[in-house]
Design a protein around this motif. Sequence first.
Motif, PDB file in Angstrom:
ATOM      1  N   PHE B  41     -40.718  14.180  29.317  1.00  0.00           N
ATOM      2  CA  PHE B  41     -40.458  13.778  30.442  1.00  0.00           C
ATOM      3  C   PHE B  41     -42.603  13.343  30.748  1.00  0.00           C
ATOM      4  O   PHE B  41     -42.942  13.937  30.453  1.00  0.00           O
ATOM      5  N   GLU B 138     -39.542  19.310  37.309  1.00  0.00           N
ATOM      6  CA  GLU B 138     -39.857  18.703  38.205  1.00  0.00           C
ATOM      7  C   GLU B 138     -40.970  18.031  39.517  1.00  0.00           C
ATOM      8  O   GLU B 138     -41.418  17.580  39.826  1.00  0.00           O
ATOM      9  N   LEU B 142     -44.418  16.928  41.304  1.00  0.00           N
ATOM     10  CA  LEU B 142     -44.310  15.897  42.090  1.00  0.00           C
ATOM     11  C   LEU B 142     -44.593  16.566  42.990  1.00  0.00           C
ATOM     12  O   LEU B 142     -45.894  16.244  43.439  1.00  0.00           O
ATOM     13  N   ALA B 338     -48.064   9.846  51.413  1.00  0.00           N
ATOM     14  CA  ALA B 338     -47.070  10.368  50.417  1.00  0.00           C
ATOM     15  C   ALA B 338     -47.857   8.472  48.962  1.00  0.00           C
ATOM     16  O   ALA B 338     -48.264   7.833  49.134  1.00  0.00           O
ATOM     17  N   GLY B 340     -45.910   7.733  45.606  1.00  0.00           N
ATOM     18  CA  GLY B 340     -44.723   7.151  44.744  1.00  0.00           C
ATOM     19  C   GLY B 340     -44.873   7.604  43.654  1.00  0.00           C
ATOM     20  O   GLY B 340     -43.677   7.110  43.080  1.00  0.00           O
ATOM     21  N   GLY B 341     -45.173   9.318  43.524  1.00  0.00           N
ATOM     22  CA  GLY B 341     -45.095   8.842  41.739  1.00  0.00           C
ATOM     23  C   GLY B 341     -43.839   9.863  41.883  1.00  0.00           C
ATOM     24  O   GLY B 341     -43.104  10.075  42.259  1.00  0.00           O
ATOM     25  N   VAL B 342     -43.491   8.998  40.307  1.00  0.00           N
ATOM     26  CA  VAL B 342     -42.129   9.824  39.180  1.00  0.00           C
ATOM     27  C   VAL B 342     -42.339  10.658  38.510  1.00  0.00           C
ATOM     28  O   VAL B 342     -42.887  10.842  37.786  1.00  0.00           O
ATOM     29  N   LEU B 345     -37.567  10.752  32.348  1.00  0.00           N
ATOM     30  CA  LEU B 345     -37.357  11.246  31.208  1.00  0.00           C
ATOM     31  C   LEU B 345     -37.266  10.037  29.625  1.00  0.00           C
ATOM     32  O   LEU B 345     -37.392   8.965  30.990  1.00  0.00           O
ATOM     33  N   ILE B 348     -35.559  12.242  24.212  1.00  0.00           N
ATOM     34  CA  ILE B 348     -34.490  13.514  24.030  1.00  0.00           C
ATOM     35  C   ILE B 348     -34.209  13.947  22.401  1.00  0.00           C
ATOM     36  O   ILE B 348     -33.695  12.674  22.411  1.00  0.00           O
ATOM     37  N   ARG B 358     -35.831   6.732  25.087  1.00  0.00           N
ATOM     38  CA  ARG B 358     -34.746   7.039  26.826  1.00  0.00           C
ATOM     39  C   ARG B 358     -35.612   6.112  28.115  1.00  0.00           C
ATOM     40  O   ARG B 358     -37.186   5.683  28.134  1.00  0.00           O
ATOM     41  N   VAL B 359     -35.322   4.579  28.212  1.00  0.00           N
ATOM     42  CA  VAL B 359     -35.403   4.246  29.345  1.00  0.00           C
ATOM     43  C   VAL B 359     -34.862   3.745  30.460  1.00  0.00           C
ATOM     44  O   VAL B 359     -33.297   4.338  30.278  1.00  0.00           O
ATOM     45  N   LYS B 360     -35.108   3.985  31.836  1.00  0.00           N
ATOM     46  CA  LYS B 360     -34.720   3.975  32.876  1.00  0.00           C
ATOM     47  C   LYS B 360     -34.671   2.477  33.735  1.00  0.00           C
ATOM     48  O   LYS B 360     -35.922   2.309  33.478  1.00  0.00           O
ATOM     49  N   LEU B 361     -33.437   1.822  33.795  1.00  0.00           N
ATOM     50  CA  LEU B 361     -33.312   0.539  33.838  1.00  0.00           C
ATOM     51  C   LEU B 361     -33.816  -0.032  35.935  1.00  0.00           C
ATOM     52  O   LEU B 361     -33.968   1.250  36.300  1.00  0.00           O
ATOM     53  N   GLU B 363     -33.558  -3.234  38.673  1.00  0.00           N
ATOM     54  CA  GLU B 363     -33.835  -4.813  38.612  1.00  0.00           C
ATOM     55  C   GLU B 363     -35.168  -4.498  38.647  1.00  0.00           C
ATOM     56  O   GLU B 363     -35.316  -6.705  38.235  1.00  0.00           O
ATOM     57  N   SER B 369     -38.909   2.272  33.074  1.00  0.00           N
ATOM     58  CA  SER B 369     -39.743   3.262  33.021  1.00  0.00           C
ATOM     59  C   SER B 369     -39.932   3.062  31.316  1.00  0.00           C
ATOM     60  O   SER B 369     -39.956   2.920  30.544  1.00  0.00           O
TER      61      SER B 369
END
Lengths: 484, 484
Positions: B41, B138, B142, B338, B340-342, B345, B348, B358-361, B363, B369
């Motif tokens: 991560f 996590e 964060l 704040a 906005g840190g994320v 993943l 794996i 892995r990517v997080k899609l 729009e 990511s």
Amino acid sequence: MTTSHLSRLYRTSWGLFTDLYQLTMGYGYWKNGMAERNAVFHLFYRKNPFGHPYALAAGLDLVIDLIRNFRFSVDDIQYLGALRAADGKPLFNESFLNYLQRMEFNCTISAVPEGTVVFPHQPLLRVEGPLIQAQLLETALLNIINFSTLITTKSARIYQAAQGESVLEFGLRRAQGIDGGLTATRAAYIGGCTGTSNVLAGRLFGIPVKGTHAHSWVMCFDEEIEAFAAYAEAMPNNCIFLVDTYDTEEGVKNAIRIGRGLREKGHDLLGIRLDSGDLAELSKIARTLLDEAGFTQTAIVASNDLDEYRIKSLKEQGAKISVWGVGTRLATAYDQAALGGVYKLAAIADEAGLWEYRVKLSEQAIKISNPGLLQVRRYSDPDGHPMGDQIYNLEFGNPPAEVINFGDDQKVSFEQAAGEEDLLLPVFQDGKLVYQSPDLHAIREHCLAQQARFAGLLDSPEYTNGLEPQLSVLKKGLVEEAMI
Amino acid sequence: MTTSHLSRLYRTSWGLFTDLYQLTMGYGYWKNGMAERNAVFHLFYRKNPFGHPYALAAGLDLVIDLIRNFRFSVDDIQYLGALRAADGKPLFNESFLNYLQRMEFNCTISAVPEGTVVFPHQPLLRVEGPLIQAQLLETALLNIINFSTLITTKSARIYQAAQGESVLEFGLRRAQGIDGGLTATRAAYIGGCTGTSNVLAGRLFGIPVKGTHAHSWVMCFDEEIEAFAAYAEAMPNNCIFLVDTYDTEEGVKNAIRIGRGLREKGHDLLGIRLDSGDLAELSKIARTLLDEAGFTQTAIVASNDLDEYRIKSLKEQGAKISVWGVGTRLATAYDQAALGGVYKLAAIADEAGLWEYRVKLSEQAIKISNPGLLQVRRYSDPDGHPMGDQIYNLEFGNPPAEVINFGDDQKVSFEQAAGEEDLLLPVFQDGKLVYQSPDLHAIREHCLAQQARFAGLLDSPEYTNGLEPQLSVLKKGLVEEAMI
């Protein structure tokens, strides 16, 4: 029973939880023989946060816990003894440090119970006691009451926008610090949230905890449906699927497929969650898909930078959302990250023990503080509706039922009132705790009842709030005197 | 030596300092036999805070302390065992709870040192280890990194606006919670503040503490000059008089009168403080009065809702202020409360132990990511000036000196670079701490040096930051695959 967490969570004594100038002033009072003169301070704010017509007082239980642990440890005293002034000499002398270490808290404190509606200039706390003690408490009281009151009020606004639907607090990851997160969760629950994702807050305060899975769960599998199936296998009784990792509509369909399997095994699809995109539109699509598939009871949970404004707007767009997950904007009160509460001296005993009243001047009349030993009386009409509030000086005895309203400086009479209550209740008497805090769930119930009682102000925010006339005269006199 | 305060201040185990869904996912991983699969991560943010051209990483030392205390106590396990799902049955089964209680942290973590300049999409932390452990961390990671990085960056902006003059942090009374105040003070010191009013932070972190007196001191006496005289008598070596309780100009004159007496006794008037009104105008009047009276070295301290914007404006108006007291707007990062840190993943291991990326899609392309085991390389020119940064995948070996820039998707070469450094340093290796945190003063010095090194960006904020080309190709391929 106290619901607060300070003494359970922290291993510190709290004497040093203050600004240095409280200690240097304390030293000055002590050296001038004034340390134990009786003084009265009030904690109040001047402007409602978020443009709301009122605020909701909160944080008292944390204050109680802190005060019960308000002392200086040996380490604290050593630290203070090592502080140096600009000339390299010790800031504090040894006998003052001995005095601090031996000091026993014996103030008398009254406060507005948590969850109660309050208005500008009204004391949320009144501290009466030895000048040095009341002074040393200032920073801690402000820190706690400012933040809790801010978040409870923010939470109430969100709860009101959700119009009876469930609001969950998800803000821990972006809260301001560890305790920022814990205190925010507690205050948010009081204001109306029904649960939280914050597990430590759950354990410490008994707040219901909620949660299922995040995008990373879905990303650990090759296909979304595989991820949902694996989750359903592991926790068939806790299935709320996050459906927007790849394609939201497809995600809802996958959730339905797995939901059918859940039902076959005697469980159900509790909900789906939307965390991105056009939440109004996507929630309508999801609701239709779910309903057509017979999942009419399946909840639609939404999250993603929500607050009262966004919830209102989504409702106006006809969003089909039944649970609101609110994070950053609640836990940090994002649009107004601080309440400007202040703590002002209002009276000090002279050497004979008689009160001398004090005001703090300001170029802006509304920023001039109020003198006296203040209490707030709330008058209600025969139907129990609040008519207005009166700040009065306890030293003048029972007040007449009239005020000079802050807003327009006009005299308003409460002669028609059928009920009255004094908002500040005794909390410490000569240092001894005399207040029994309700448990957190009861505080939340009280807060919801208060919101209902003042619901009319949301549409028509005018409310009478002012000084009892004799107090108003006293204040004017002191201001004139100070301006000479 | 660690400068952090968690284990000194808190009496809790930290396993429950998380969102519930990390635990329900953990349960799911465990039930599906995936709990110990290796995963990677990254923690990063997507947009610089406050419109600043960069952020300053902070919080690592607190993270180290938390991870070293990351376990579940018997009470924690009992609490989790008592949690119920919607159907009234236990949320977690007993053997999972046993597993949690026996779990030994053995992740490998790399991180950017505190006080280092960072840019969007760059991992501030990389966590590699058993999926369940990396997932459970996590929320805490964060919470800590988001807030500290936010406040250190805010503090740097204020320090930069003050142009070398002293900035004192006064925010405790309106900070978000107790630890909100402590962590804010620590982060503000790293960013450039020279001292704080927060005594507990002084004791815990060794930050210089500052303070003299407030309005309440003056209000305890009949006349202002009497108050100043009494203070000078008590603390002749710590005299900074707050001069605006009644009339500021008169206050300065009273301070000068007492200052003369101080000098006769071998002390001096260190400063006066302005806390209301037109600070530019009043500081000029005060400076003239002080100079004419021979108090040319007496500092003028200003406070009252200051931040970098107000300081800049006051300097433009020619204000004669030499010390800036900054409170609420710094300690709460008022204009953006704040970061906005994320935490996403990125890879794996499959059952054979090979990495699946892995990517997080999303729009929005910029919110997708980045896959891989990422490191950040910073290239500098022969003069040591930074040329640009490259995010690269460690699995691809030593990267070529070029990137696809995020801003314009163009390829940029660093072939002319004379130096390069990798920003993420090893912190934990298989659960063992391998990083020696600098002390807090050294962290602050590093942060000031970083700010000097990137000073050019304040005028011309364009900076190359992108993916190494092969990584960019990998990402595009994964996105296309996921979109099918």
